[in-house]
Write a protein that holds these residues in place. Structure first.
Motif, PDB file in Angstrom:
ATOM      1  N   ALA A   1       0.833  -1.210   0.000  1.00 55.03           N
ATOM      2  CA  ALA A   1       0.000   0.000   0.000  1.00 55.03           C
ATOM      3  C   ALA A   1       0.872   1.266   0.000  1.00 55.03           C
TER       4      ALA A   1
ATOM      5  N   LYS B   1     -11.505   9.210  -7.410  1.00 51.19           N
ATOM      6  CA  LYS B   1     -12.365   8.344  -8.235  1.00 51.19           C
ATOM      7  C   LYS B   1     -13.752   8.943  -8.232  1.00 51.19           C
TER       8      LYS B   1
ATOM      9  N   ILE C   1      -9.488   9.776  -2.087  1.00 53.25           N
ATOM     10  CA  ILE C   1      -8.993   8.676  -1.261  1.00 53.25           C
ATOM     11  C   ILE C   1      -7.556   8.978  -0.837  1.00 53.25           C
TER      12      ILE C   1
ATOM     13  N   ARG D   1      -4.509   7.837   2.411  1.00 55.21           N
ATOM     14  CA  ARG D   1      -4.235   6.920   3.499  1.00 55.21           C
ATOM     15  C   ARG D   1      -4.689   7.492   4.845  1.00 55.21           C
TER      16      ARG D   1
ATOM     17  N   GLU E   1     -12.505   9.325   1.572  1.00 53.62           N
ATOM     18  CA  GLU E   1     -12.246   8.000   2.164  1.00 53.62           C
ATOM     19  C   GLU E   1     -10.808   7.969   2.643  1.00 53.62           C
TER      20      GLU E   1
ATOM     21  N   ARG F   1      -8.201   5.685   3.680  1.00 53.18           N
ATOM     22  CA  ARG F   1      -7.857   4.260   3.670  1.00 53.18           C
ATOM     23  C   ARG F   1      -6.641   4.033   2.774  1.00 53.18           C
ATOM     24  N   SER F   2      -6.068   2.831   2.901  1.00 56.45           N
ATOM     25  CA  SER F   2      -4.921   2.484   2.059  1.00 56.45           C
ATOM     26  C   SER F   2      -5.350   2.279   0.617  1.00 56.45           C
ATOM     27  N   PHE F   3      -4.418   2.512  -0.304  1.00 60.31           N
ATOM     28  CA  PHE F   3      -4.642   2.142  -1.704  1.00 60.31           C
ATOM     29  C   PHE F   3      -3.324   1.667  -2.293  1.00 60.31           C
ATOM     30  N   THR F   4      -3.434   0.887  -3.371  1.00 60.26           N
ATOM     31  CA  THR F   4      -2.238   0.324  -4.003  1.00 60.26           C
ATOM     32  C   THR F   4      -1.817   1.186  -5.191  1.00 60.26           C
TER      33      THR F   4
ATOM     34  N   GLU G   1      -4.269   0.541  -8.015  1.00 63.27           N
ATOM     35  CA  GLU G   1      -5.512   1.309  -7.877  1.00 63.27           C
ATOM     36  C   GLU G   1      -5.284   2.770  -8.275  1.00 63.27           C
ATOM     37  N   ALA G   2      -4.126   3.300  -7.905  1.00 65.28           N
ATOM     38  CA  ALA G   2      -3.808   4.697  -8.227  1.00 65.28           C
ATOM     39  C   ALA G   2      -3.656   4.884  -9.740  1.00 65.28           C
TER      40      ALA G   2
ATOM     41  N   ALA H   1      -6.959   5.270 -11.296  1.00 67.02           N
ATOM     42  CA  ALA H   1      -7.832   6.332 -10.771  1.00 67.02           C
ATOM     43  C   ALA H   1      -8.111   7.388 -11.848  1.00 67.02           C
TER      44      ALA H   1
END
Ligand code: PMP
Length: 286
Positions: A179, A192, A197, A199, A226, A228-231, A234-235, A238
């Motif tokens: 993450a 998104k 989003i 962390r 949001e 939260r973690s993202f990878t 995912e980024a 986006a």
């Protein structure tokens, strides 16, 4: 030549000297803050002063200065150096005992060292990067585990930045357990649709002062947030991506590990957040 502040005195920069036994120099036993200046005024001084106090508390460090006086020193440096746009760098270390020792020195006999200097950056708010967007690489986060304390241990972030430059890119996003934690010197975000989003807070990232303000403005503008973690994957997928920091405000990211984000150009949500941030913070500057 700049006028700087060292332990109670305003001095020409070449006359400000710190001991070789200073624990900032020997052990990175020091903390810092960077506050930006727009229109000759301080942006979010209160936020930076609060985080400074928290960093000192976490490290059992005594403040060498009252917060009211600290504001006055910031303002005096802006005046003396005629800063319209730029930054003020502040560093406090545990001071210089008589010798090198892992044991903390007695705070009654060893005073902390406090240094402030200005960085003049005309055009700071009008950076061409805000129109172009940044390209980032990902890199394993190999920093220590208390990144919530703003210490001067900046060797790894500096190496991460160099790794990005070596690949012809602008910055690095650090990754831990798959993450994204944060950028080398900024907090990292993806967009998104209508959702921002970023962390969640914890010991793994610095609690950005700009982050707090931007999330507040995003919510006020009816965007969803949001934490939260993202990878990295995912980024890359986006609609938009960006970073925030006191010196770059809100800065678009248009490429991650050679993959274009969205259209590969700064998007509307980031542009809007940057505009709101700059407008609101200029109004509240002191
Ligand atoms: N994370 C890291 C690692 C940083 O060095 C910085 C900038 N000092 C930030 C986040 C952003 O924090 P701020 O918005 O308070 O400048």
């Amino acid at each position: 030549m700049r006028t700087v502040y060292l332990n109670g005195d305003y001095l020409p920069e070449n006359e400000a000297k710190v001991s070789i036994f200073d624990r900032g120099f020997l052990m990175a036993d020091g903390i810092y803050e960077v506050t930006s200046v727009l229109d000759g005024k301080l942006i979010d001084f209160d936020g930076h002063a609060k985080r400074l106090q928290r960093s000192m508390d976490e490290l059992d460090m005594r403040s060498p200065i009252a917060m009211d006086d600290l504001l006055e020193v910031h303002r005096e440096l802006v005046r003396k150096n005629e800063i319209d746009e730029g930054m003020i760098y502040l560093q406090i270390t545990r001071g210089a005992p008589d010798d090198r020792d892992f044991v903390f020195p007695d705070p009654d006999t060893t005073e902390p060292t406090i240094v402030l200097f200005t960085q003049n950056k005309p055009g700071l708010a009008n950076s061409p990067m805000a129109k172009k967007g940044m390209k980032v690489i990902s890199i394993e986060d190999q920093r220590w585990a208390r990144r919530d304390i703003k210490t001067v241990q900046l060797l790894y972030p500096s190496m991460a930045k160099m790794a990005a430059k070596a690949q012809g890119k602008d910055d690095a996003w650090m990754v831990e357990d798959g993450a994204v934690t944060e950028g080398s010197s900024n907090n990292a975000y993806i967009v998104k649709g209508n959702t921002i989003i970023t962390r969640h807070l914890g010991n793994e990232i610095l609690h950005g002062i700009t982050r707090a303000a931007v999330l507040r403005f995003a919510k006020e503008a009816q965007m969803k947030v949001e934490e939260r973690s993202f990878t990295i994957a995912e980024a890359q997928d986006a609609d938009e991506a960006f970073v925030t920091s006191a010196s770059t405000f809100v800065m678009p990211v248009v490429e991650i590990d050679d993959v274009a984000v969205g259209e590969g150009a700064p998007g509307p949500v980031v542009a809007r957040l940057r505009e709101i941030y700059l407008d609101e913070m200029r109004k509240a500057a002191i």
